[in-house]
Design an enzyme around this catalytic site. Structure first.
Site, short mmCIF file in Angstrom:
data_model
loop_
_atom_site.label_atom_id
_atom_site.label_comp_id
_atom_site.label_asym_id
_atom_site.label_seq_id
_atom_site.Cartn_x
_atom_site.Cartn_y
_atom_site.Cartn_z
N GLU A 66 41.78 57.69 7.68
CA GLU A 66 43.13 57.97 8.21
C GLU A 66 43.75 59.15 7.48
O GLU A 66 44.95 59.15 7.16
CB GLU A 66 44.03 56.73 8.06
CG GLU A 66 43.45 55.48 8.70
CD GLU A 66 44.36 54.25 8.62
OE1 GLU A 66 45.55 54.39 8.30
OE2 GLU A 66 43.86 53.14 8.90
N HIS A 107 45.93 58.53 2.92
CA HIS A 107 47.26 59.05 3.26
C HIS A 107 47.86 59.64 1.98
O HIS A 107 48.20 58.89 1.06
CB HIS A 107 48.17 57.93 3.78
CG HIS A 107 47.73 57.34 5.08
ND1 HIS A 107 47.74 58.06 6.26
CD2 HIS A 107 47.27 56.11 5.40
CE1 HIS A 107 47.32 57.29 7.25
NE2 HIS A 107 47.02 56.10 6.75
N ASN A 157 38.78 48.27 5.25
CA ASN A 157 39.59 49.50 5.22
C ASN A 157 40.88 49.25 4.43
O ASN A 157 41.51 48.20 4.59
CB ASN A 157 39.93 49.87 6.67
CG ASN A 157 40.56 51.24 6.84
OD1 ASN A 157 40.02 52.24 6.36
ND2 ASN A 157 41.69 51.30 7.52
N ASP A 210 45.67 62.07 6.15
CA ASP A 210 46.74 63.04 6.38
C ASP A 210 47.31 63.41 5.01
O ASP A 210 47.26 62.62 4.07
CB ASP A 210 47.80 62.58 7.39
CG ASP A 210 48.44 61.23 7.12
OD1 ASP A 210 48.33 60.71 6.00
OD2 ASP A 210 49.08 60.71 8.05
C1 XIL Z 1 50.28 53.37 12.06
C2 XIL Z 1 50.40 54.17 13.36
O1 XIL Z 1 50.04 55.52 13.10
C3 XIL Z 1 51.83 54.09 13.86
O2 XIL Z 1 51.93 54.68 15.16
C4 XIL Z 1 52.30 52.64 13.92
O3 XIL Z 1 53.66 52.61 14.27
C5 XIL Z 1 52.09 51.94 12.60
O4 XIL Z 1 50.73 52.05 12.23
N1 XIL Z 1 47.48 52.11 7.99
C6 XIL Z 1 46.75 51.78 9.10
C7 XIL Z 1 47.16 52.32 10.43
O5 XIL Z 1 45.70 51.13 8.99
O6 XIL Z 1 46.89 51.41 11.47
C8 XIL Z 1 48.62 52.69 10.45
O7 XIL Z 1 48.90 53.32 11.71
C9 XIL Z 1 48.96 53.59 9.30
C10 XIL Z 1 48.70 52.89 7.97
#
Ligand code: XIL
Length: 302
Positions: A235, A206, A170, A237
Site C-alpha cells: 500500500e 504508508h 498484511n 504512499d
Molecule cells: C483505506 C482506503 O484507501 C480508504 O478509501 C477507506 O476509506 C479506508 O481504507 N490500511 C489498509 C487499507 O489495509 O485497506 C486502507 O484503505 C488504508 C490503511
C-alpha cells in the site's frame, strides 16, 4: 522501459496500484492504470462491509468490475482483505464466539470461492497487531472472542478454499525492525515451524514525515524473506513532493529489488486526485495525471 509495469516485469516483479471501481469510467484514470500497472488491489470493494453487508448475503458487483478489468488487461489481482477489524459490518461484532467462528470461516470460504483461480495473493488477515512497544494483538471481535488462534484458523481455512492463491498477512508500521514487526516475525516463524499455511507478508508502507521510510527497511524485508515467505510492498504512499519524495520512492524500489523474495510493489492509488490522504500528494501521478518526479525516480530505480 516505457512503463512501471514493463520495467518491473523485466526485473521479475509486478507493479500494482489500488483501484476504486467508481473511477474506472474516467478515461484518464483507466488509461493511466492500463498503461502503467500490471497488478491491482481493490481499494475497498473486497472488504467485509462491501462483500457481506448482512450475514450470509454476499455482494460482489463492484469487486467483480475491478477483477474483470484486470483480467481483460492481464493484470494480477491482490485480494484485500478477508479478516480485518475495520470496515467490518456491525452484525459481526454482535455474534457470540461460536457464531463468529463460523461466520469468519464462511466469509473466507464464500469470498475466496467466488474469486477462485483469479487471485494472485490474498491478504487473509490485516492489521492484527497493536502499535507501540507491547507487540500485543489488537482488540477486535476476532481477537477478543476467538483468541490468538483466529489468525491460524483463517489461514488454514483460506488454504483449503483456494490452494493456488498466495496467502499473506498484511500490516502497517511493520516496515522497519520494531516491536510490532518483531511480533509479526515471531508469528510467521511459528507458522512456518508448525506447517500453518502462509506464503507472504505484506508491508503496507504508508510513509510521511512522522513515519519515514525506515533505514532498516531492506533488512526487515530480508529477515522475513529468510523465514521462507515472499514479501510484498502492498500500500505504498509517501507524503511530500519534489525531489525529497522522489528520493524516498527510489529507495523503496531499491530495497525491494535487493530482496529476491520481494515479488512486487503496489502503490495505494493511481493519482493524488483520489488518494485516501485527501489533503496530501503521496502518489506517482498528480491530480491531472501528470508524472511526478517520484514517478521518474521509481522508473529509473526499476
Ligand atoms: C483505506 C482506503 O484507501 C480508504 O478509501 C477507506 O476509506 C479506508 O481504507 N490500511 C489498509 C487499507 O489495509 O485497506 C486502507 O484503505 C488504508 C490503511
Amino acid at each position: 522501459a516505457t512503463s512501471l509495469a514493463s520495467a518491473a516485469s523485466a526485473k521479475g516483479r509486478y507493479f500494482g496500484t489500488a483501484v476504486a471501481a467508481g473511477h474506472l469510467g474516467e478515461s484518464a484514470y483507466a488509461s493511466t492504470l492500463d498503461a502503467e500497472f500490471n497488478a491491482v488491489t481493490p481499494e475497498n470493494e473486497m472488504k467485509w462491509d462491501a462483500t457481506e453487508p448482512s450475514r450470509n448475503s454476499f455482494s460482489f458487483g463492484s469487486a467483480d468490475q475491478i477483477v474483470s478489468h484486470a483480467q481483460g488487461k492481464g493484470m494480477k489481482v491482490r485480494g484485500h482483505t478477508l479478516v480485518w477489524h475495520s470496515q467490518l459490518p456491525s452484525w459481526v461484532g454482535g455474534l457470540n464466539a461460536t457464531d463468529l467462528r463460523s461466520a469468519m470461516n464462511n466469509h473466507i470460504t464464500q469470498v475466496m470461492q467466488h474469486y477462485k483461480g483469479k487471485i494472485y495473493a490474498w491478504d487473509v488477515v490485516n492489521e492484527a497487531y497493536q502499535d507501540g512497544s507491547s507487540g500485543a494483538r489488537r482488540s477486535s471481535p476476532f481477537q477478543d472472542k476467538l483468541g490468538n488462534g483466529f489468525i491460524e484458523e483463517a489461514f488454514r481455512t483460506a488454504r483449503s478454499v483456494d490452494p493456488n492463491a498466495k496467502l499473506c498477512y498484511n500490516d502497517y508500521n511493520t516496515d522497519g525492525v520494531n516491536a510490532k514487526s518483531n511480533a509479526v516475525y515471531n508469528m510467521v516463524k511459528d507458522f512456518k515451524s508448525r506447517g500453518v499455511p502462509i506464503d507472504c507478508v505484506g508491508f503496507q508502507s504508508h510513509f510521511n514525515s512522522a513515519s519515514p521510510v525506515p533505514s532498516d527497511y531492506q533488512a526487515n524485508l530480508q529477515r522475513f524473506a529468510d523465514l521462507g515467505v515472499d514479501v510484498h510492498i502492498t500500500e505504498l504512499d509517501i507524503e511530500g513532493s519534489g525531489s525529497a519524495q522522489a528520493t524516498n520512492y527510489g529507495n523503496v524500489v531499491k530495497a525491494c529489488l535487493a530482496v529476491s523474495r520481494c515479488t512486487g510493489i503496489t502503490v495505494w492509488g493511481v493519482t493524488d486526485k483520489y488518494s485516501w490522504r485527501s489533503g496530501g500528494t503521496p502518489l506517482l501521478f498528480d491530480s491531472n495525471y501528470a508524472k511526478k518526479p517520484a514517478y521518474d525516480a521509481v522508473l529509473s530505480a526499476l
